[in-house]
Design a protein around this motif. Structure first.
Motif, short mmCIF file in Angstrom:
data_model
loop_
_atom_site.label_atom_id
_atom_site.label_comp_id
_atom_site.label_asym_id
_atom_site.label_seq_id
_atom_site.Cartn_x
_atom_site.Cartn_y
_atom_site.Cartn_z
N UNK A 117 0.83 -1.20 0.00
CA UNK A 117 0.00 0.00 0.00
C UNK A 117 0.86 1.25 0.00
N UNK A 118 1.95 1.21 0.77
CA UNK A 118 2.83 2.38 0.81
C UNK A 118 3.43 2.65 -0.56
N UNK A 119 3.88 1.60 -1.24
CA UNK A 119 4.44 1.76 -2.58
C UNK A 119 3.38 2.27 -3.57
N UNK A 120 2.17 1.70 -3.45
CA UNK A 120 1.12 2.09 -4.39
C UNK A 120 0.73 3.54 -4.22
N UNK B 118 -0.92 9.75 -4.82
CA UNK B 118 -0.82 10.51 -3.57
C UNK B 118 -2.13 11.21 -3.26
N UNK B 119 -2.79 11.73 -4.29
CA UNK B 119 -4.10 12.35 -4.10
C UNK B 119 -5.11 11.31 -3.65
N UNK B 120 -5.04 10.13 -4.26
CA UNK B 120 -5.92 9.04 -3.85
C UNK B 120 -5.70 8.64 -2.40
N UNK B 121 -4.44 8.70 -1.96
CA UNK B 121 -4.14 8.38 -0.57
C UNK B 121 -4.82 9.37 0.38
N UNK B 122 -4.76 10.65 0.04
CA UNK B 122 -5.38 11.66 0.90
C UNK B 122 -6.89 11.43 1.00
N UNK B 123 -7.51 11.03 -0.10
CA UNK B 123 -8.95 10.78 -0.09
C UNK B 123 -9.30 9.55 0.75
N UNK B 124 -8.46 8.51 0.62
CA UNK B 124 -8.75 7.24 1.30
C UNK B 124 -8.04 7.11 2.64
N UNK B 125 -7.47 8.19 3.15
CA UNK B 125 -6.66 8.11 4.36
C UNK B 125 -7.42 7.54 5.56
N UNK B 126 -8.68 7.91 5.80
CA UNK B 126 -9.38 7.31 6.96
C UNK B 126 -9.42 5.78 6.88
N UNK B 127 -9.64 5.24 5.68
CA UNK B 127 -9.69 3.78 5.52
C UNK B 127 -8.31 3.16 5.72
N UNK B 128 -7.28 3.79 5.18
CA UNK B 128 -5.95 3.23 5.33
C UNK B 128 -5.45 3.33 6.77
N UNK B 129 -5.86 4.36 7.49
CA UNK B 129 -5.49 4.47 8.89
C UNK B 129 -6.15 3.37 9.72
N UNK B 130 -7.40 3.04 9.38
CA UNK B 130 -8.08 1.94 10.06
C UNK B 130 -7.37 0.62 9.78
N UNK B 131 -6.96 0.42 8.53
CA UNK B 131 -6.23 -0.79 8.18
C UNK B 131 -4.90 -0.85 8.93
N UNK B 132 -4.19 0.26 8.96
CA UNK B 132 -2.91 0.28 9.66
C UNK B 132 -3.09 -0.05 11.13
N UNK B 133 -4.15 0.48 11.73
CA UNK B 133 -4.43 0.20 13.15
C UNK B 133 -4.70 -1.28 13.37
N UNK B 134 -5.50 -1.89 12.47
CA UNK B 134 -5.85 -3.30 12.62
C UNK B 134 -4.63 -4.20 12.45
N UNK B 135 -3.70 -3.79 11.58
CA UNK B 135 -2.54 -4.63 11.30
C UNK B 135 -1.35 -4.34 12.21
N UNK B 136 -1.42 -3.29 13.00
CA UNK B 136 -0.30 -2.91 13.87
C UNK B 136 -0.12 -3.96 14.97
#
Length: 344
Positions: free
Chosen positions: A255-258, A266-284
């Motif tokens: 995901x980081x590479x993508x 990078x713009x897509x990351x900013x839009x989807x950041x809440x979802x990716x933060x939830x994923x990061x939290x679950x996988x931490x």
């Protein structure tokens, strides 16, 4: 209001040692102000670190020792250091009743050997098991055991692990009847080794216990949330655990590479950041840190050696919860009920 027993902290264990272990304990103390601690290790270094954590200092006593168990020490070598090492003295505090439980981020094999010798196994338990909570897609985590303490297991061991794991699930996740499954290469009754099939027969007959045996589960279903306790030998369990951890890091790195591959990404990351933060939290892994040795006459938790302060705090909280809810008594009662039911 009940008083939480003291938690003994092996301040010298882990990849970083004193700083992270005390930061984690301090974080746990701020979140749970009834916690008290017994900090074991080099007194000078512990006192220096406590200058940054006055709240922890007010709730802690120190046991000084220069002895440290290294990551390279074999269990036999560590046992010879038990009387003078920070790990050994933390476990001894549990044995003496000076602490309700102990947390160490040190050498896993050494910790297991010391805890087994000092605390002994419960009546009815042949071997302790290393157990941890793993994230799932369900409403709560899943208990997995054994995760490496016993590479070869017979049917008796697997049945005992199932009983202990169910008691752990009821304590840590407040489940009345945890769903228990045996890890296998298929879900059909004829699949697997003789030991796994025999354990399944005995668990199906244990309907009197506060758990529901649902049969076999395959490796691709471990994180689906369809069961609450997954039982296996330590060889298979350790491989499964490391594979899950490696896959989580793989997904995160992909995901980081993508998201950094182009401006549009990078713009897509900013839009989807809440979802990716939830994923990061679950996988931490720090949000699930802390593996407990079930089957001992006392509570000992293994924190991951690379855990940060948040991870150590999670392990401390889990240790305190298991002490407060008297996991040792619950496991003992369930084992007694299993034996009585089997004799009828």
């Amino acid at each position: 209001m009940s008083v939480t027993p003291r938690i003994a902290i092996d301040a010298m264990g882990g990849d970083v040692g004193v700083r992270v272990m005390l930061e984690g304990a301090a974080k746990a103390r701020y979140q749970h102000d009834r916690l008290r601690f017994l900090l074991v290790g080099d007194e000078q270094r512990i006192k220096a670190a406590l200058d940054n954590h006055p709240n922890l200092r007010a709730a802690s006593d120190i046991i000084h020792t220069d002895g440290v168990v290294s990551g390279e020490d074999k269990p036999s070598q560590a046992l010879r250091k038990a009387r003078n090492s920070s790990m050994g003295l933390a476990i001894d505090a549990v044995k003496r009743g000076d602490a309700g439980g102990a947390v160490s981020a040190g050498n896993t094999g050494a910790l297991m050997a010391m805890a087994k010798v000092a605390l002994r196994t419960m009546p009815g338990i042949d071997r302790p098991a290393l157990s941890a909570l793993m994230p799932t897609l369900g409403d709560h985590d899943c208990v997995m055991l054994d995760l490496g303490a016993n590479t070869d297991c017979d049917a008796n061991n697997l049945v005992q692990f199932a009983v202990m794991g169910a008691a752990y699930a009821r304590t840590a996740m407040k489940l009345e009847r945890p769903r228990v499954a045996l890890l296998n290469i298929g879900t059909e009754e004829q699949k697997g080794t003789d030991e796994i099939r025999e354990a399944a027969v005995r668990l199906r007959a244990a309907a009197h216990l506060p758990m529901e045996f649902v049969g076999f589960i395959e490796g691709d279903k471990l994180s689906r949330g369809e069961v609450d306790v997954i039982v296996h030998d330590g060889f298979s369990g350790n491989i499964a655990l490391k594979t899950m951890e490696g896959t989580a890091r793989f997904v995160t790195d992909l995901l980081r590479e993508a998201f950094t591959s182009s401006l549009r990404s990078k713009i897509g990351f900013l839009i989807s950041r809440p979802a990716t933060e939830l994923l990061r939290h679950r996988l931490d892994p720090n949000n699930h840190n802390g593996a407990v040795f079930l089957g001992l006459n006392g509570v000992v938790l293994k924190s991951h050696g690379s855990a940060d302060a948040k991870g150590v705090a999670h392990a401390v909280h889990l240790c305190a919860e298991l002490v407060e809810k008297d996991i040792t008594r619950q496991v003992t009662e369930d084992l007694g009920n299993f034996r009585r039911g089997s004799d009828q």
